[in-house]
Design an enzyme around this catalytic site. Structure first.
Site, short mmCIF file in Angstrom:
data_model
loop_
_atom_site.label_atom_id
_atom_site.label_comp_id
_atom_site.label_asym_id
_atom_site.label_seq_id
_atom_site.Cartn_x
_atom_site.Cartn_y
_atom_site.Cartn_z
N SER A 31 0.83 -1.21 0.00
CA SER A 31 0.00 0.00 0.00
C SER A 31 0.86 1.25 0.00
CB SER A 31 -0.90 0.01 1.24
OG SER A 31 -0.13 0.26 2.39
N SER A 409 72.87 32.90 49.20
CA SER A 409 72.92 33.71 50.43
C SER A 409 71.77 34.70 50.56
CB SER A 409 74.25 34.47 50.49
OG SER A 409 75.31 33.57 50.72
#
Length: 666
Positions: A31, A409
């Site tokens: 269909s 230092s």
């Protein structure tokens, strides 16, 4: 009882005849609803190969499989279609007949650019020969309105945010690059090959450019990008038929001087696209430094214009549009003049320097030297050049200003603060110190604490700082004890993990977070041992000496709030005493290197040793951290590696003054 007779024979015969006619007429073939459902299911699933099976022969004659399948897939991919639904399809009886059925419904597409809604039509036709229903396909069934036009996806790019210094001056900005290339078909290939040396490319690489399939006569073929070519290079290019063009690119105002701070940008990689969000091939992304750290703020937000256009490129219909957004500017606390002055004076050395505003922790300069140019990486660097950088003993690829290192230092100021904050220490009391070396007792074996300046006599704290006496500091730390010393260092932020706007390596007193011997404690007191502090952090501690005693969290973003990390590192009396000692370092110990008539410089020298044994001589790094007592608006630290034959810390103290000479002239 009379029976009722029901006549069913003729009805059965009639029904049988009807069934026979239906079966033989083909009216029970598939269909139109089945064809419609199968086509819409394939369309919604983006199964375009499957969808093509329901297209009528007539439509296939007009639109071959490539047109239907490939074009549909291309349009859906360009739109970034995520989901498709066709709803409320119903037959239009006025437009239908026995062999044609027209359906209309609603199309909803969820795309990467938003939702697209359209009325959608499907026309079915009955094929007698195939005895089936088929779809009369047209390009409007890809997207209604497309017809024979084209989908045009136009990305709109905003501008990357710029990186500015504290006064709004450009550090990284959107400028231009230069590209040298040739015009295909009008340039002699031998002339191009003759420039291989100037282009720093092999002849094989150049020859590979000539054979690219996309090239046609009249096209400009790019060969090499650069920030700028010299005028001499441009002339030679021109003499050999090449030309130089400009195109948008990132520029760095101070070039090498900000390489480690700002980093550079480059084209996004596949890995970066996978890790990030909304990146596309060809996008520009921050690769390192501030460019990478603040990529999300700097990067623009992409815009787009999605439209249907005709054969002339004229817009027929706009589907989606969004204006691009420029990236945000990033404003730093950096002063570009200070940054450049430091680098210009130290670019041939190896080390780092940090300048800081002592009143708030603003980093005014962060310099690592030497440094490569960001353009080396943006426009391609040869493997040999990269290897040379990577193997360079001065480590130009290493960012040194935020990395923890031995402070030498300069640590003596921290040791002094710890001592003055302790109970029982008298900064004015003197120690008799004689000779080159000293040891606590015979348990030290052959190990001694040595000093650079062999000055015999009485030393109080100020004199010990002025002449950087290692023995005084070692004896002081031993009297304090390891526990008091370590706690004092922690109180000054050593070991603190920074959560600030620029990454800073964590400092340490020792590898194992504790001091395991008297020798290690003695060495740590004057900046040796396993002590590691970054230039940024020690500059922030020194800044506290002249700002009233607060150590600020160092920061580099102008928008960052001022934050006190440590309050009141010592009394104002003690801080004043340290300032007097720092001034004496310049006036009494380093007047020839550092004293200037335009300023009252004060500071602390330092030398860190890198050697395998006490008897050997290794490389030495010279430090100086200082400021102008007349201004007190900037604390500057700098260290230079390999100064053992250049006057040690005297070299660095001299560089400090030379940097300020340049700044004083501006």
């Amino acid at each position: 009882m009379k029976k009722k007779i029901v006549w069913i024979g003729p009805a059965v015969v009639a029904l049988g005849a009807a069934v026979f006619l239906v079966l033989n007429s083909g009216l029970l073939q598939k269909s139109e609803d089945e064809t419609l459902d199968s086509f819409t299911a394939a369309y919604e699933a983006q199964d375009f190969d499957g969808m093509y099976g329901y297209v009528s022969n007539g439509a296939k004659d007009s639109y071959p499989e490539e047109e239907v399948v490939n074009r549909s897939a291309q349009v859906f991919e360009s739109l970034g279609v995520e989901q498709v639904t066709l709803d409320n399809l119903s037959e239009s009886e006025a437009d239908s007949s026995d062999d044609t059925k027209k359906y209309a419904g609603e199309l909803t597409m969820e795309t990467a650019y938003g939702e697209l809604k359209r009325e959608y039509e499907i026309l079915l036709s009955y094929d007698d020969e195939a005895d089936d229903w088929f779809v009369e396909w047209t390009p409007d069934m890809i997207i209604p309105g497309l017809a024979d036009n084209e989908l045009n996806v136009e990305p709109l790019n905003g501008e990357r945010g710029e990186i500015l210094d504290k006064d709004g001056e450009e550090l990284a900005f959107n400028g231009v690059k230069e590209t040298v290339g040739y015009t295909a078909g009008s340039t002699n290939e031998e002339d191009i090959l003759s420039l291989a040396g100037e282009l720093e490319m092999s002849e094989e690489s150049l020859e590979s450019l000539f054979d690219q399939k996309w090239i046609s006569d009249g096209m400009f073929v790019p060969i090499k990008d650069a920030h700028r070519f010299t005028e001499e290079e441009k002339q030679k290019f021109s003499d050999n038929g090449l030309s130089v063009t400009e195109s948008p690119a990132r520029e760095y105002a101070l070039d090498n001087a900000t390489y480690h701070l700002l980093g550079h940008v480059g084209e996004v990689t596949q890995e970066e696209m996978e890790e990030g969000e909304d990146y596309q091939s060809g996008d520009i992304i921050g690769k390192r430094g501030i460019e990478k750290l603040y990529e999300e703020k700097l990067r623009p937000k992409r815009g787009y214009n999605i439209s249907i256009v005709d054969g002339n490129g004229e817009e027929v219909e706009n589907l989606f549009s969004k204006e691009p957004e420029d990236g945000e500017d990033v404003e730093l606390t950096i002063d570009r003049e200070i940054q450049q002055a430091i680098y210009s004076n130290l670019e041939d050395d190896s080390g780092a320097s940090v300048a800081m505003d002592p009143s708030n922790g603003d980093m005014l300069a962060t310099v690592s030297y030497p440094s490569p140019s960001p353009y080396d990486f943006m426009f391609g660097i040869s493997q040999s050049d990269y290897d040379a950088l990577n193997e360079d003993e001065d480590n130009p690829l290493l960012n040194k200003f935020n990395r923890a290192t031995s402070p030498g230092s300069t640590q003596k100021m921290l040791t002094s603060i710890i001592a003055m904050n302790s109970d029982g220490f008298d900064k004015d009391a003197t120690r008799t110190i004689t000779g080159k070396g000293w040891q606590k007792d015979g348990s030290w074996g052959g190990y001694q604490v040595n000093r650079y300046h062999e000055i015999d006599g009485e030393f109080d704290l100020k004199r010990a700082l002025t002449y950087s006496d290692n023995i005084y500091m070692a004896q002081t730390a031993l009297e304090l004890g390891a526990e008091t010393f370590i706690q004092g260092m922690e109180d000054l932020g050593i070991g603190h993990v920074y959560d600030t706007d620029y990454p800073i390596y964590t400092s340490q007193v020792a590898n194992e977070e504790t001091i395991e011997s008297d020798i290690q404690l003695a060495d740590t007191a004057y900046g040796q041992g396993q002590l590691m502090i970054s230039p940024i952090q020690i500059t922030s501690i020194y800044s506290a000496i002249i700002n009233g005693g607060d150590v600020y969290m160092p920061h580099i973003l102008k928008e960052s709030e001022d934050e006190v990390q440590i309050e009141g590192i010592s009394s104002q009396e003690n801080l004043d005493y340290l300032e007097q000692a720092m001034r004496a370092v310049v006036t009494e110990n380093h007047p020839d290197d550092t004293e200037r008539d335009y300023a009252e410089f004060a500071g602390k020298t330092g030398t860190s040793e890198n050697k395998v044994s006490q008897e050997s001589r290794g490389s030495e790094t010279g430090w100086f951290i200082g400021y102008d007592q007349g201004e007190k608006d900037m604390m500057m630290s700098l260290y230079v590696e390999n100064v053992e034959d250049r006057g040690m810390s005297e070299y660095t103290a001299g560089k400090f003054a030379e940097i300020h000479d340049d700044l004083n002239e501006e």
